[in-house]
Each structure stands twice: as structure tokens, then as C-alpha cells.
Design an enzyme around this catalytic site. Structure first.
Site, PDB file in Angstrom:
ATOM      1  N   VAL A 576       0.823  -1.208   0.000  1.00  0.00           N
ATOM      2  CA  VAL A 576       0.000   0.000   0.000  1.00  0.00           C
ATOM      3  C   VAL A 576       0.857   1.259   0.000  1.00  0.00           C
ATOM      4  O   VAL A 576       0.457   2.280  -0.533  1.00  0.00           O
ATOM      5  CB  VAL A 576      -1.019   0.033   1.159  1.00  0.00           C
ATOM      6  CG1 VAL A 576      -2.087  -1.020   0.952  1.00  0.00           C
ATOM      7  CG2 VAL A 576      -0.339  -0.143   2.486  1.00  0.00           C
ATOM      8  N   ASP A 577       2.057   1.172   0.565  1.00  0.00           N
ATOM      9  CA  ASP A 577       2.957   2.333   0.532  1.00  0.00           C
ATOM     10  C   ASP A 577       3.320   2.695  -0.900  1.00  0.00           C
ATOM     11  O   ASP A 577       3.771   3.801  -1.176  1.00  0.00           O
ATOM     12  CB  ASP A 577       4.285   2.040   1.252  1.00  0.00           C
ATOM     13  CG  ASP A 577       4.065   1.662   2.696  1.00  0.00           C
ATOM     14  OD1 ASP A 577       2.941   1.871   3.180  1.00  0.00           O
ATOM     15  OD2 ASP A 577       5.022   1.161   3.320  1.00  0.00           O
ATOM     16  N   ASP A 578       3.195   1.736  -1.787  1.00  0.00           N
ATOM     17  CA  ASP A 578       3.601   1.954  -3.171  1.00  0.00           C
ATOM     18  C   ASP A 578       2.457   2.422  -4.064  1.00  0.00           C
ATOM     19  O   ASP A 578       2.658   2.680  -5.241  1.00  0.00           O
ATOM     20  CB  ASP A 578       4.162   0.645  -3.768  1.00  0.00           C
ATOM     21  CG  ASP A 578       5.446   0.198  -3.079  1.00  0.00           C
ATOM     22  OD1 ASP A 578       6.133   1.063  -2.517  1.00  0.00           O
ATOM     23  OD2 ASP A 578       5.732  -1.003  -3.103  1.00  0.00           O
TER      24      ASP A 578
END
Ligand code: ATP
Ligand code: MG
Length: 707
Positions: A576-578
Site C-alpha cells: 500500500v505504501d507503493d
């Protein structure tokens, strides 16, 4: 679970015989190729008939039971299939998974007394497997190999266990292991487990890690050198340097047990520190071949292992004995539809979780025959894997998308001038098709989302359209498979990890942590616990709670994004950070990368977001081309067009950055956090690159930044 059960119930209402479902535009294994247009890929009737879980219906029945009565489900498996010196207490599982209710705590089979090494070896030998091959070992150099039966393996394990005891290693002590893929690696893990010592296997440059270790190891087990492909790597030198570093941090190692890997380096040429360093071959074989088992509590630690470091500094994941044992054995059995006659090969290194759960423990607990390969998968050429498959008649082959993509990229050997000799010898044959691969029955993938085009190549070319692919989604933290196909149970969709394993309740939540239903996309969490879950981050329970249990209270947060389609299939969209947000569209990196990789001249792609004045974020794509294809403006345009056509104009990359190679962890994952820094030209902020397999690619990429 109600959502998930509903999805599966509708699946279960499908007849299990694939041939009957014509309205689904079905592809039947062995009868047609898996292609873009066809969503479903069915196991053949023959495959399903012999499978442990032959239908969606059977899966559903077991899955329901595992969720409605986890204690009953897991204790049934634990007591019928493993040896326990003493049964666990009243509670099979005791847990608090909600930070709002106090400290996070997970315990399975507490009070149960067992030993995982005993369950891998002695129990199987008692059941008649003494003379079955436990390990086939294949050297980096073709033609050199070795093998051990279960009873021979037990002897080796006992000798090492006795040696470790003789130098003072006791229950609960940490043992640092830095070994390549030799038989001595699983032997070491099992020997530690036998005496209750906690192994910590490294694939990383250990000084980065050892300096943080507060587990006070006394012993390091390594070997002098290893051959990987044409290279010789002096492991002992790396360990020596690491020990100098750790001494500065107050950690002194009494013994450095060193295996002499003669094919790589002779002992005369190995740097040596008298008094500390000991040759394995000089001491271990002198010890008795039997060794009493140290019985441990189910909740005693088994090992400490660091995550790959894809998203930041590796996290020291702690797994305990009982739950991990039950979970790895059961997931191995069902996800690969394991049969006693199988020959199983997992290409992962034991230095990461896949090698723990699915080279050593899961297969050995099932009494499986396991292939361990020392070398590089493309050495001496890109056909090596299939050479090994044919040599040992491998039936289950488990690998990572990165290897699939790289072998796919190497393509036809006829097109490679460097392989002229082979081309003359095997005219116009493919690296893959030159080998039979007839023994293969089940394929597996792990580590990253597998792009549909790589899935199809793996399925059609490697598996001859015959072998289901278990695309197993899981993490170091989860101990074993979480979302995975069960190969005979239901049709697959290329690129989807399909459905949860027994006892696992995946939920997709929105930013506020609210569960979302139906066709949806969001943050992947897990409700409830499962036996293989990690119990803490070593020495930092606070970070454990903050990272995994605070973001969405009440759930375990995986850090991954996931979408669920109309048929209830799960699609991992990357971390999700990406996720990239372009003009309000949230785009998963996996989606754009898959579109790029589907271009016939693109071998591999990695996508990151960069700041963009108008759109908020722009899409920046690193692209590796198929061997021999030159960079060109035209190709750049055609790649962008491919994404535009497949996803939409909003997902079209703003920049294509040619990449001869991509920065990857030693476990083969693309490290996007480094790519983000390169894309935004923050070159002095690359961060921890110690877990990169080949740090040199970073400089190559920087050099190509504005070409
Ligand atoms: P770190 O946590 O240190 O950043 P890491 O997450 O890469 O490193 P691992 O535990 O080795 O360390 O990898 C787990 C991750 O790998 C998952 O969270 C997921 O992102 C990815 N992954 C593994 N298997 C699959 C799969 N079959 N499909 C999609 N993604 C997968
Ligand atoms: Mg992770």
C-alpha cells in the site's frame, strides 16, 4: 467471514468437472492454452479426481469448519498428525489481537510439549521412511550431487546437535547461521531445533544485522565459500568482517564453525583465526549419530528471521514451535496437493522464510523428498532448472516470479549469439522445451504478484498447460501460506492468489478500517489468528504492535493492497505504501507493471510514483527489455501505449527509464523504495541497501537516468 463464505458458496455451486462449465468460457488444462481472453483455467478432471481437495464444495466444507471452530479444526490436525510428548493445556489458542484491549498476544497449543526436529525425522523414520530420500543435493557445477535418506539425515543432524551441545549451546541460545544451499543448511536448522536452540539464518550481509542482535549468540555456523554461477563468493570473509563489527558492539562469538566447501575453496586458502574458527569436517563427524531430543513447549521460540527489507529496515520476526509446525506442514500438504511419491523442489534460499517453511520444515514434516540446489538458476545456461527437473523427476516446482520472468526473457536460445555452441547442438529449440519436464505436476509462485503474462508462460511453456500454479500469498510474519490456490479445488485466474487457506480470514478495509464487501479494493488485513502467525518482533514488541496491529485496530495489517473481483478471487496489488495516486485515481504498482510486462519486448518493469505538478503524482517506470532488444524512442511510445490500452490513459507512464537490471533483495523482490529515490533524484537518500542482491545495479540506473 460471511463475505468470503458467500463468494465461495457461489463457487461451490459450480459443478466441479471443468468440462461442464461451458458458459464460463472455460479453458480446460491440457486441451487449450491459457490465453488473455479466458478468465478461468480449470484443473483437468484427472487432476481433480486424485487431489486432496477435489472440488470447491470440499474446500468450502473444510474452510467453514476451520472458521467456525478453529480450536477444533487445528487441534484435530495437531493431535492426529504430530507427536506430542505431552498434550497442550485446556486452551488450544489464547489470543488478544486488539490493541484497545491490551498487549497483543498470540499462543497456540500452549503447554503442549514437542520437538519439530523429532517430528520431521524420528517420527517419519518410525513410520517407515528411514530409507526414503530426504534430500537430493545438486551442486552449482553440473554433474556433482549427493543425497541423504531420512535415517542418514537424522545421523548427520544428531552429530551436529551433539557437537553444539559439547561447546555449550543450550536450549534458548541463539545460533547464527550463514550458509549457502548445501545440505548442511537444513541439517543445521534441524540440529538447532533438536536441542532447543534458536536458529537465525542470514542471507544478508550479516554485520548490518549482527550489530543489532541482542540475542547474544555464542556460535556462528558458516562455510568458507560458495560457487554461484561462474562466481566464487568467500562467505567466511564476510563473516569475519561482520564479527569485527559486532565485537565493536560488544558481541563476541566464541566459535565460528566453518564448513569446508571444497568445490569452492580449499582450506589452505581460507583466512583463519586460531582459537575461534573450527573446521566442521574436523569435529562434527566424530560425534555420536544419536542425540536425545530437547522437549520444548509449543510456545518456545524456534527461530528468528529478518524480513526481506523491501520496504525499509528488515524486521526480526520471531516464530515459535508448535503452531508453526502444524501450520507449515498443513499448508504444504494442501497447497501443493502433496503425495508421498512427489519430488519437491523449491528454488528459495533457506535464508528467507520460504526456505524455512517450504524447503526445510513443511516438506520434511510431510516426509517429502526435497531437492536443494546450490547454484544459480541460469548456470551454465537458462535451461538449468529444467535440467534439474528432469534429472530428479521433480513433480512440484516452487519458485518466484522474478525467476519466471528472467527465464522467460532469455527466451529462445537460438536468438542468443552467446549460446552459439548450444544453438548448433540443439537447433531452434527453446531453453525450456529442450527438456522433457514430464514429471511436473504442480507449479508454485511466491514473493511478488505474478504478472498474468508471466503466469501464462509458466503455465503454458514450463508446465505444458498441464500443471496448476499455486500462487501463494504470504509473508515472513505469517509463517505459512495465507491466500493460495488449492490446485485441484477450483479454476484459477492467471495472476490471482485466489482464496484463503483454511483458518485464514482475509478482510479488505478502507482508510477508516471499515470492512468492505463485494467487488472492492483496499487494505488487506486478517481477522483472528492462525497457528503460524509470528509472536513478536525480536526485542521490540512495541514495534510489533505499532506496525501490524495499530493501523487498523482489531485486525492484523499486512501492508499489502488487495482487490476482490466479482467471483471472490483475491488479487494482490502490491504494497500500500507503493500505491500511486494520479489525479485522484489510485493505481497499484502491480497493475501497471503487468501491463508493461505483457509487451513482448519488455522483460521486467518496476513502477513508482513521483511528484507531479498537475496530477499530484506521476508514474515513473523502470523497464528492462528482452535480451538483445535495443532502446528506442519508438519502443518507449509503444510501451506507454500498451499501458494506455490495457488500463487507461490515466495510468500511462510519464517517464520510461531504461534499466539493464533492477535493484532486488536477495529473495528476488524489486526494491521500489530505492527506485523512488532514483526517480526523484534524491540520490543521497538511498537508505539501507545492504539487503540488495547486486548493489551495482543502482549505479547503472543512475548512469542511465537521463538517457
Ligand atoms: P519487508 O517487510 O522487510 O519490507 P518483505 O515484505 O518483502 O520485506 P517478505 O516477508 O519476504 O518481506 O515478503 C512478504 C511480501 O511479499 C508480502 O507482503 C507481499 O507484498 C509479497 N508477496 C509474497 N508472495 C506474494 C504473492 N504470491 N503475490 C503477491 N505478493 C506477494
Ligand atoms: Mg513485509
Amino acid at each position: 467471514t460471511t463475505n468470503h463464505l458467500r463468494h465461495v458458496e457461489s463457487m461451490a455451486s459450480l459443478p466441479s468437472g471443468a468440462g461442464k462449465i461451458s458458459h464460463l468460457n472455460a479453458v480446460i488444462l491440457g486441451e487449450a492454452l491459457a490465453s488473455e481472453e479466458n478468465d478461468f483455467v480449470f484443473p483437468s478432471d484427472d487432476f481433480s479426481r486424485q487431489a486432496l481437495i477435489p472440488s470447491p464444495h470440499k474446500y468450502l466444507e473444510m474452510y467453514k469448519r476451520s472458521i467456525e471452530d478453529p480450536a477444533g479444526f487445528w487441534s484435530g490436525i495437531a493431535s492426529s498428525q504430530f507427536y506430542w510428548k505431552q498434550k497442550w493445556g485446556d486452551q488450544v489458542c489464547s489470543e488478544n489481537l486488539d490493541v484497545r484491549k491490551g498487549d497483543i498476544k498470540i499462543e497456540w497449543f500452549k503447554g503442549g510439549i514437542t520437538n519439530i526436529c523429532y517430528n520431521c525425522l524420528d517420527r517419519n523414520i518410525d513410520a517407515g521412511l528411514a530409507d526414503k530420500i530426504a534430500l537430493y543435493w545438486e551442486s552449482n557445477e553440473p554433474g556433482f550431487d549427493a543425497h541423504l535418506t531420512y535415517s542418514q539425515l537424522l545421523h548427520r543432524v544428531c552429530q551436529l546437535a551433539n557437537y553444539l551441545k559439547s561447546i555449550g549451546v543450550r536450549k534458548g541460545d541463539a545460533v547464527i547461521v550463514y550458509l549457502p544451499m548445501l545440505m548442511e543448511l537444513p541439517i543445521t536448522m534441524l540440529a538447532c531445533a533438536r536441542i532447543g536452540a534458536v536458529h537465525s539464518v542470514y542471507i544478508l550481509l550479516p554485520h548490518k544485522i549482527v550489530e543489532k542482535l541482542d540475542c547474544k549468540p555464542k556460535v556462528v555456523i558458516t562455510c568458507n565459500a560458495v560457487r554461484r554461477g561462474p562466481k566464487t563468493i568467500n562467505l567466511k570473509d564476510i563473516v569475519d568482517a561482520a564479527l569485527v563489527e559486532s565485537a565493536k558492539n560488544g558481541i563476541s562469538i566464541d566459535v565460528c564453525l566453518t564448513y569446508e566447501n571444497q568445490s569452492a575453496l580449499k582450506r589452505e586458502s581460507t583466512k583463519w583465526q586460531e582459537g575461534r574458527d573450527v573446521w566442521w569436517e574436523d569435529v562434527v563427524p566424530k560425534y555420536p549419530t544419536t542425540c536425545d531430543v530437547e522437549w520444548v513447549d509449543a510456545e518456545d521460540p524456534l527461530f528468528l528471521l529478518y524480513t526481506s527489507g523491501s520496504t525499509g529496515k528488515p524486521k526480526g520476526v520471531l516464530h515459535t514451535t508448535g503452531g508453526y509446525m502444524v501450520y507449515t506442514a498443513t499448508t504444504f500438504k494442501y497447497a501443493f496437493d502433496y503425495k508421498e511419491s512427489d519430488v519437491y523442489w523449491c528454488t528459495a534460499d533457506c535464508g528467507w522464510i520460504t526456505g524455512h517453511s517450504y524447503v526445510t520444515y513443511g516438506p520434511m514434516l510431510n516426509g517429502a523428498t526435497v531437492v536443494v540446489y546450490e547454484g544459480a538458476p541460469n548456470y551454465p545456461d537458462s535451461g538449468r532448472c529444467w535440467d534439474i527437473v528432469d534429472k530428479y523427476k521433480v513433480t512440484i516446482f516452487y519458485t518466484a516470479p522474478t525467476l519466471v520472468r528472467s527465464l522467460m526473457r532469455d527466451g529462445d536460445e537460438a536468438s542468443c549469439i552467446s549460446n552459439l555452441v548450444y544453438t548448433l547442438k540443439y537447433p531452434v529449440q527453446n531453453y525450456v522445451t529442450r527438456y522433457s519436464r514430464k514429471s511436473l505436476r504442480v507449479l508454485g509462485s511466491v514473493g511478488e504478484p505474478i504478472n498474468p503474462s508471466a503466469w501464462r508462460w509458466f503455465f503454458n511453456v514450463v508446465g505444458g498447460s498441464r500443471c496448476p500454479i499455486s500462487d501463494t500469498w504470504w509473508q515472513t510474519e505469517t509463517g505459512g501460506f495465507m491466500i493460495t490456490p488449492l490446485p485441484g479445488a477450483w479454476p484459477q485466474k492467471p495472476g490471482s492468489a485466489t482464496f484463503p487457506f483454511f483458518g485464514v480470514q482475509p478482510v479488505i478495509v478502507d482508510e477508516k478500517g471499515t470492512e468492505i464487501d463485494g467487488e472492492c479494493s483496499g487494505y488487506l488485513c486478517v481477522k483472528g489468528s492462525w497457528p503460524g502467525a509470528f509472536r513478536t518482533l525480536y526485542g521490540d514488541h512495541e514495534r510489533y504492535e505499532t506496525t501490524y496491529f495499530r493501523p487498523f485496530p482489531g485486525y492484523y495489517f499486512t501492508g499489502d493492497g488487495c482487490s476482490r473481483d466479482k467471483d471472490g478471487y483475491h488479487w494482490l496489488t502490491g504494497r500500500v505504501d507503493d500505491v500511486i495516486n494520479v489525479s485522484g485515481h489510485r493505481i497499484g504498482t502491480a497493475e501497471v507493471e503487468s501491463a508493461l510486462v505483457s509487451h513482448p519486448q519488455c522483460a521486467e518493469a518496476a513502477v513508482v510514483g513521483v511528484e507531479h505538478e498537475v496530477k499530484g503524482q506521476g508514474i515513473y517506470a523502470f523497464v528492462t527489455l528482452v535480451e538483445g532488444v535495443p532502446y528506442s524512442e519508438e519502443l518507449r511510445k509503444s510501451l506507454i501505449l500498451t499501458v494506455r490500452n490495457q488500463i487507461g490513459a490515466f495510468a500511462a507512464p510519464d517517464k520510461i527509464h531504461w534499466a539493464p537490471g533492477l535493484p532486488k533483495t536477495r529473495s528476488g523482490k524489486i526494491m521500489r523504495r530505492i527506485l523512488r529515490k532514483i526517480a526523484s533524484r534524491q540520490l543521497d537518500e538511498l537508505g539501507d541497501i545492504s539487503t540488495l542482491a547486486e548493489p551495482g545495479v543502482v549505479d547503472q540506473l543512475i548512469a542511465l537516468a537521463d538517457s
